[in-house]
Design a protein around this motif. Sequence first.
Motif, PDB file in Angstrom:
ATOM      1  N   LEU A 283      91.266  -0.296   4.984  1.00 53.99           N
ATOM      2  CA  LEU A 283      91.676   1.102   4.871  1.00 53.99           C
ATOM      3  C   LEU A 283      90.701   1.874   3.977  1.00 53.99           C
ATOM      4  CD1 LEU A 283      93.535   3.517   5.308  1.00 53.99           C
ATOM      5  CD2 LEU A 283      95.083   2.561   3.581  1.00 53.99           C
ATOM      6  N   ALA A 284      90.301   1.284   2.856  1.00 56.51           N
ATOM      7  CA  ALA A 284      89.353   1.949   1.950  1.00 56.51           C
ATOM      8  C   ALA A 284      88.013   2.181   2.649  1.00 56.51           C
ATOM      9  CB  ALA A 284      89.157   1.119   0.679  1.00 56.51           C
ATOM     10  N   LEU A 285      87.537   1.179   3.380  1.00 52.21           N
ATOM     11  CA  LEU A 285      86.281   1.327   4.125  1.00 52.21           C
ATOM     12  C   LEU A 285      86.414   2.403   5.198  1.00 52.21           C
ATOM     13  CD1 LEU A 285      85.237  -2.429   4.587  1.00 52.21           C
ATOM     14  CD2 LEU A 285      84.041  -0.690   3.221  1.00 52.21           C
ATOM     15  N   TYR A 286      87.553   2.417   5.868  1.00 52.41           N
ATOM     16  CA  TYR A 286      87.789   3.416   6.909  1.00 52.41           C
ATOM     17  C   TYR A 286      87.797   4.832   6.316  1.00 52.41           C
ATOM     18  CZ  TYR A 286      89.969   6.175  10.542  1.00 52.41           C
ATOM     19  OH  TYR A 286      90.235   7.166  11.457  1.00 52.41           O
ATOM     20  N   LEU A 287      88.450   4.989   5.171  1.00 47.06           N
ATOM     21  CA  LEU A 287      88.480   6.298   4.511  1.00 47.06           C
ATOM     22  C   LEU A 287      87.077   6.738   4.112  1.00 47.06           C
ATOM     23  CD1 LEU A 287      91.691   5.891   2.326  1.00 47.06           C
ATOM     24  CD2 LEU A 287      91.408   7.406   4.313  1.00 47.06           C
ATOM     25  N   ASP A 288      86.264   5.796   3.609  1.00 45.31           N
ATOM     26  CA  ASP A 288      84.875   6.116   3.258  1.00 45.31           C
ATOM     27  C   ASP A 288      84.085   6.517   4.500  1.00 45.31           C
ATOM     28  OD1 ASP A 288      85.344   5.583   0.589  1.00 45.31           O
ATOM     29  OD2 ASP A 288      84.460   3.570   0.645  1.00 45.31           O
ATOM     30  N   GLU A 289      84.267   5.758   5.578  1.00 45.31           N
ATOM     31  CA  GLU A 289      83.574   6.042   6.846  1.00 45.31           C
ATOM     32  C   GLU A 289      83.958   7.429   7.361  1.00 45.31           C
ATOM     33  OE1 GLU A 289      84.783   4.190  10.868  1.00 45.31           O
ATOM     34  OE2 GLU A 289      83.075   2.962  10.210  1.00 45.31           O
ATOM     35  N   ARG A 290      85.223   7.734   7.229  1.00 45.08           N
ATOM     36  CA  ARG A 290      85.757   9.026   7.682  1.00 45.08           C
ATOM     37  C   ARG A 290      85.142  10.177   6.886  1.00 45.08           C
ATOM     38  NH1 ARG A 290      90.175  11.853   6.512  1.00 45.08           N
ATOM     39  NH2 ARG A 290      91.279  12.743   8.268  1.00 45.08           N
ATOM     40  N   GLU A 291      85.039  10.000   5.577  1.00 45.43           N
ATOM     41  CA  GLU A 291      84.442  11.022   4.715  1.00 45.43           C
ATOM     42  C   GLU A 291      82.958  11.204   5.039  1.00 45.43           C
ATOM     43  OE1 GLU A 291      85.693  13.215   2.438  1.00 45.43           O
ATOM     44  OE2 GLU A 291      87.637  12.511   3.152  1.00 45.43           O
ATOM     45  N   THR A 292      82.263  10.090   5.220  1.00 45.21           N
ATOM     46  CA  THR A 292      80.835  10.137   5.533  1.00 45.21           C
ATOM     47  C   THR A 292      80.588  10.886   6.839  1.00 45.21           C
ATOM     48  OG1 THR A 292      80.498   8.053   4.375  1.00 45.21           O
ATOM     49  CG2 THR A 292      78.772   8.724   5.904  1.00 45.21           C
ATOM     50  N   ALA A 293      81.482  10.706   7.802  1.00 45.51           N
ATOM     51  CA  ALA A 293      81.355  11.379   9.105  1.00 45.51           C
ATOM     52  C   ALA A 293      81.784  12.844   9.030  1.00 45.51           C
ATOM     53  CB  ALA A 293      82.177  10.637  10.160  1.00 45.51           C
TER      54      ALA A 293
END
Length: 191
Positions: free
Chosen positions: A86-96
């Motif tokens: 979930l933390a990685l997904y949130l980071d990926e989402r922010e980066t995108a």
Amino acid sequence: MTITEDRSIMPDTERVLLAVRLEEDDSIALIDRLAGCLVLQYAQHVTRIARLTTQQVTTHPQEPGVLGLQPGTDPLWLRPRLSRILALYLDERETAGQGAASPYLFTGQRPGRPISAETLTARLRQVGVPNARRARNDALLAMVDQVHWKLVADLLGISDSAAFRWHLASGGDRASYVASRIRLSRPAGPE
């Protein structure tokens, strides 16, 4: 009035092994790993997953790195590996750049809209979840077999009556709660 539900289930071993694969396989997109584990481990309905917002993501106050979701009245704390996903997904989402564009955890193709349940279901099929309802049913059955049905209702955001029906389907009865409370209130050790 009779309420009929599809109570067909995915074989428990198959569900658990698939959940472990989704937790560990870095070649699978984070969105699919996260959504799949929410169905397989936490009995979340695909429609509810699609409508989760970032406001429903919470950090455990006493356990660093543990994240949770709040689909019901109480936080649903995620296992450590799933918290990391979930933390990685949130980071990926922010980066995108999706963080400011949409309040939804799983964004759709249209700005500000969630992913559709149909799209999410199709994605889950592609990663090995052939029938999300059957997987969810098995996860729900496993949960009410281990945790009191009222707590399951509060954690998952399902009605008390639905959780109780699943409790009965798992072989439980109303007296089992009273018996478990009596066992817990007895002093431990020699008498």
